[in-house]
Design a protein around this motif. Sequence first.
Motif, PDB file in Angstrom:
ATOM      1  N   ASN A 218     -61.444  35.791  48.711  1.00 49.98           N
ATOM      2  CA  ASN A 218     -61.211  34.456  48.180  1.00 49.98           C
ATOM      3  C   ASN A 218     -60.008  33.803  48.853  1.00 49.98           C
ATOM      4  O   ASN A 218     -59.061  34.488  49.257  1.00 49.98           O
ATOM      5  N   ASP A 219     -60.037  32.484  48.966  1.00 45.58           N
ATOM      6  CA  ASP A 219     -58.903  31.743  49.499  1.00 45.58           C
ATOM      7  C   ASP A 219     -57.932  31.416  48.367  1.00 45.58           C
ATOM      8  O   ASP A 219     -58.341  31.139  47.238  1.00 45.58           O
ATOM      9  N   ALA A 220     -56.655  31.475  48.667  1.00 50.90           N
ATOM     10  CA  ALA A 220     -55.631  31.181  47.665  1.00 50.90           C
ATOM     11  C   ALA A 220     -54.505  30.395  48.326  1.00 50.90           C
ATOM     12  O   ALA A 220     -54.314  30.465  49.540  1.00 50.90           O
ATOM     13  N   VAL A 221     -53.784  29.636  47.527  1.00 52.23           N
ATOM     14  CA  VAL A 221     -52.676  28.827  48.025  1.00 52.23           C
ATOM     15  C   VAL A 221     -51.453  29.091  47.167  1.00 52.23           C
ATOM     16  O   VAL A 221     -51.544  29.176  45.941  1.00 52.23           O
ATOM     17  N   ARG A 222     -50.314  29.279  47.829  1.00 53.01           N
ATOM     18  CA  ARG A 222     -49.070  29.308  47.073  1.00 53.01           C
ATOM     19  C   ARG A 222     -48.153  28.227  47.636  1.00 53.01           C
ATOM     20  O   ARG A 222     -48.270  27.830  48.792  1.00 53.01           O
ATOM     21  N   VAL A 223     -47.242  27.756  46.780  1.00 51.74           N
ATOM     22  CA  VAL A 223     -46.346  26.672  47.153  1.00 51.74           C
ATOM     23  C   VAL A 223     -44.915  27.185  47.149  1.00 51.74           C
ATOM     24  O   VAL A 223     -44.510  27.926  46.250  1.00 51.74           O
ATOM     25  N   GLY A 224     -44.172  26.818  48.194  1.00 53.78           N
ATOM     26  CA  GLY A 224     -42.762  27.141  48.259  1.00 53.78           C
ATOM     27  C   GLY A 224     -41.948  26.053  47.597  1.00 53.78           C
ATOM     28  O   GLY A 224     -42.180  24.856  47.829  1.00 53.78           O
ATOM     29  N   CYS A 225     -41.008  26.434  46.749  1.00 54.38           N
ATOM     30  CA  CYS A 225     -40.237  25.477  45.962  1.00 54.38           C
ATOM     31  C   CYS A 225     -38.741  25.702  46.155  1.00 54.38           C
ATOM     32  O   CYS A 225     -38.289  26.842  46.282  1.00 54.38           O
ATOM     33  N   ALA A 226     -37.994  24.612  46.159  1.00 56.63           N
ATOM     34  CA  ALA A 226     -36.540  24.686  46.116  1.00 56.63           C
ATOM     35  C   ALA A 226     -36.092  24.465  44.681  1.00 56.63           C
ATOM     36  O   ALA A 226     -36.641  23.628  43.963  1.00 56.63           O
ATOM     37  N   PHE A 227     -35.088  25.233  44.251  1.00 56.81           N
ATOM     38  CA  PHE A 227     -34.551  25.032  42.911  1.00 56.81           C
ATOM     39  C   PHE A 227     -33.690  23.767  42.882  1.00 56.81           C
ATOM     40  O   PHE A 227     -32.951  23.474  43.829  1.00 56.81           O
ATOM     41  N   LEU A 228     -33.763  23.047  41.773  1.00 50.58           N
ATOM     42  CA  LEU A 228     -32.963  21.846  41.563  1.00 50.58           C
ATOM     43  C   LEU A 228     -32.027  22.063  40.376  1.00 50.58           C
ATOM     44  O   LEU A 228     -32.354  22.782  39.433  1.00 50.58           O
ATOM     45  N   ASN A 229     -30.877  21.424  40.445  1.00 51.20           N
ATOM     46  CA  ASN A 229     -29.920  21.410  39.319  1.00 51.20           C
ATOM     47  C   ASN A 229     -29.458  22.818  38.934  1.00 51.20           C
ATOM     48  O   ASN A 229     -29.328  23.143  37.752  1.00 51.20           O
ATOM     49  N   MET A 230     -29.218  23.648  39.946  1.00 53.00           N
ATOM     50  CA  MET A 230     -28.722  24.997  39.672  1.00 53.00           C
ATOM     51  C   MET A 230     -27.253  24.945  39.254  1.00 53.00           C
ATOM     52  O   MET A 230     -26.425  24.312  39.912  1.00 53.00           O
ATOM     53  N   THR A 231     -26.935  25.616  38.163  1.00 59.18           N
ATOM     54  CA  THR A 231     -25.554  25.730  37.695  1.00 59.18           C
ATOM     55  C   THR A 231     -24.988  27.074  38.164  1.00 59.18           C
ATOM     56  O   THR A 231     -25.746  27.971  38.572  1.00 59.18           O
ATOM     57  N   PRO A 232     -23.673  27.249  38.113  1.00 58.40           N
ATOM     58  CA  PRO A 232     -23.110  28.561  38.469  1.00 58.40           C
ATOM     59  C   PRO A 232     -23.700  29.712  37.661  1.00 58.40           C
ATOM     60  O   PRO A 232     -23.940  30.801  38.199  1.00 58.40           O
ATOM     61  N   SER A 233     -23.951  29.480  36.389  1.00 59.22           N
ATOM     62  CA  SER A 233     -24.528  30.551  35.565  1.00 59.22           C
ATOM     63  C   SER A 233     -25.978  30.839  35.982  1.00 59.22           C
ATOM     64  O   SER A 233     -26.423  32.000  35.953  1.00 59.22           O
ATOM     65  N   SER A 234     -26.715  29.790  36.393  1.00 57.64           N
ATOM     66  CA  SER A 234     -28.089  29.989  36.873  1.00 57.64           C
ATOM     67  C   SER A 234     -28.091  30.800  38.162  1.00 57.64           C
ATOM     68  O   SER A 234     -28.921  31.699  38.360  1.00 57.64           O
ATOM     69  N   GLU A 235     -27.163  30.480  39.063  1.00 59.06           N
ATOM     70  CA  GLU A 235     -27.067  31.217  40.324  1.00 59.06           C
ATOM     71  C   GLU A 235     -26.735  32.687  40.061  1.00 59.06           C
ATOM     72  O   GLU A 235     -27.294  33.584  40.701  1.00 59.06           O
ATOM     73  N   THR A 236     -25.833  32.934  39.125  1.00 62.00           N
ATOM     74  CA  THR A 236     -25.483  34.308  38.780  1.00 62.00           C
ATOM     75  C   THR A 236     -26.693  35.055  38.238  1.00 62.00           C
ATOM     76  O   THR A 236     -26.929  36.228  38.588  1.00 62.00           O
ATOM     77  N   LEU A 237     -27.472  34.387  37.381  1.00 63.02           N
ATOM     78  CA  LEU A 237     -28.672  35.001  36.811  1.00 63.02           C
ATOM     79  C   LEU A 237     -29.660  35.397  37.909  1.00 63.02           C
ATOM     80  O   LEU A 237     -30.187  36.511  37.910  1.00 63.02           O
ATOM     81  N   VAL A 238     -29.909  34.482  38.860  1.00 58.93           N
ATOM     82  CA  VAL A 238     -30.855  34.774  39.943  1.00 58.93           C
ATOM     83  C   VAL A 238     -30.326  35.904  40.820  1.00 58.93           C
ATOM     84  O   VAL A 238     -31.076  36.810  41.213  1.00 58.93           O
ATOM     85  N   GLN A 239     -29.037  35.877  41.136  1.00 58.20           N
ATOM     86  CA  GLN A 239     -28.455  36.945  41.954  1.00 58.20           C
ATOM     87  C   GLN A 239     -28.605  38.304  41.277  1.00 58.20           C
ATOM     88  O   GLN A 239     -28.932  39.309  41.926  1.00 58.20           O
ATOM     89  N   ARG A 240     -28.370  38.337  39.982  1.00 61.89           N
ATOM     90  CA  ARG A 240     -28.507  39.595  39.239  1.00 61.89           C
ATOM     91  C   ARG A 240     -29.959  40.063  39.238  1.00 61.89           C
ATOM     92  O   ARG A 240     -30.239  41.256  39.378  1.00 61.89           O
ATOM     93  N   TYR A 241     -30.886  39.122  39.080  1.00 59.92           N
ATOM     94  CA  TYR A 241     -32.305  39.476  39.041  1.00 59.92           C
ATOM     95  C   TYR A 241     -32.777  39.984  40.406  1.00 59.92           C
ATOM     96  O   TYR A 241     -33.486  40.997  40.490  1.00 59.92           O
ATOM     97  N   VAL A 242     -32.378  39.300  41.484  1.00 57.60           N
ATOM     98  CA  VAL A 242     -32.748  39.746  42.829  1.00 57.60           C
ATOM     99  C   VAL A 242     -32.184  41.140  43.096  1.00 57.60           C
ATOM    100  O   VAL A 242     -32.859  42.009  43.654  1.00 57.60           O
ATOM    101  N   GLY A 243     -30.933  41.354  42.694  1.00 57.96           N
ATOM    102  CA  GLY A 243     -30.332  42.676  42.859  1.00 57.96           C
ATOM    103  C   GLY A 243     -31.076  43.739  42.069  1.00 57.96           C
ATOM    104  O   GLY A 243     -31.261  44.873  42.550  1.00 57.96           O
ATOM    105  N   HIS A 244     -31.500  43.389  40.861  1.00 57.80           N
ATOM    106  CA  HIS A 244     -32.266  44.321  40.024  1.00 57.80           C
ATOM    107  C   HIS A 244     -33.579  44.709  40.706  1.00 57.80           C
ATOM    108  O   HIS A 244     -33.943  45.897  40.759  1.00 57.80           O
TER     109      HIS A 244
END
Length: 254
Positions: A218-244
């Motif tokens: 089957n054919d499938a499509v995914r979309v690449g997205c940039a995050f908007l309105n990231m706060t310092p706490s949001s960045e910390t959350l993503v960094q922790r999740y990526v590290g996990h």
Amino acid sequence: MSQDNTAGMPHGDHAPPDLSRYTLATPVEVVHHLASIAKSGHMVTVFSNKGKTFILTRFLEVDAKRGVLLLDWGADPVTNEQLLASERNVFVCSPEGVKTQFVTTAARKVMLDSGPAFEVDLPEQVIKLQRREFFRIQTPVGNPVSCHIADYPHQPLDLVLFDISLGGCSLWLPAPQTPGFELGQQYQNCTFELKPMGSLRVGIEIRHHLSTRLRNGNDAVRVGCAFLNMTPSSETLVQRYVGHLERERRALVG
């Protein structure tokens, strides 16, 4: 192929990202990069008919002397005719993780010894994203992460996350023709459940599309997205999740 409304170019008030530093603008650079894609045999998506249809194909040959690019003929006669009737076509592929995008004028039908093929004039420039700004990691297949888009038109929409970085993510569309994911489209009210770290609430902007063929054919499509309105706490959350996720990955292969 079927109708696809996901392939429009930036429109309205949404300005495209500044890609000038990633643009190949000399004939030698363009020919060299497209020839390397042809040699690899990588699948390429061509969005036509103002982004309403697409076809999966491969580059057959880059003819620098004639200034043309030859493409493999498609299996669907209707989609082939739609591509031939389209005045402007957007090519997108991602060989070896290097995202490539360019625009050409109308395609022409030509006959080769092997049968029919498409021919287009070589583009004047090619966008080649040579490196990623942030470390990106795929999310678990067995325990998928969802993005809840609360401000999707008519009703909220949940999409499965493919990968994530500090700068953005990519999401699987439920069907190739899913509307509302044109390049530059923004959604401001999105929630990602990044277990066990917590919930990420941000906006997203659609930056690119990638079509792929799944193992089931089957054919499938995914979309690449940039995050908007990231706060310092949001960045910390993503960094922790990526590290996990990276620690889990290393534990599995270690």
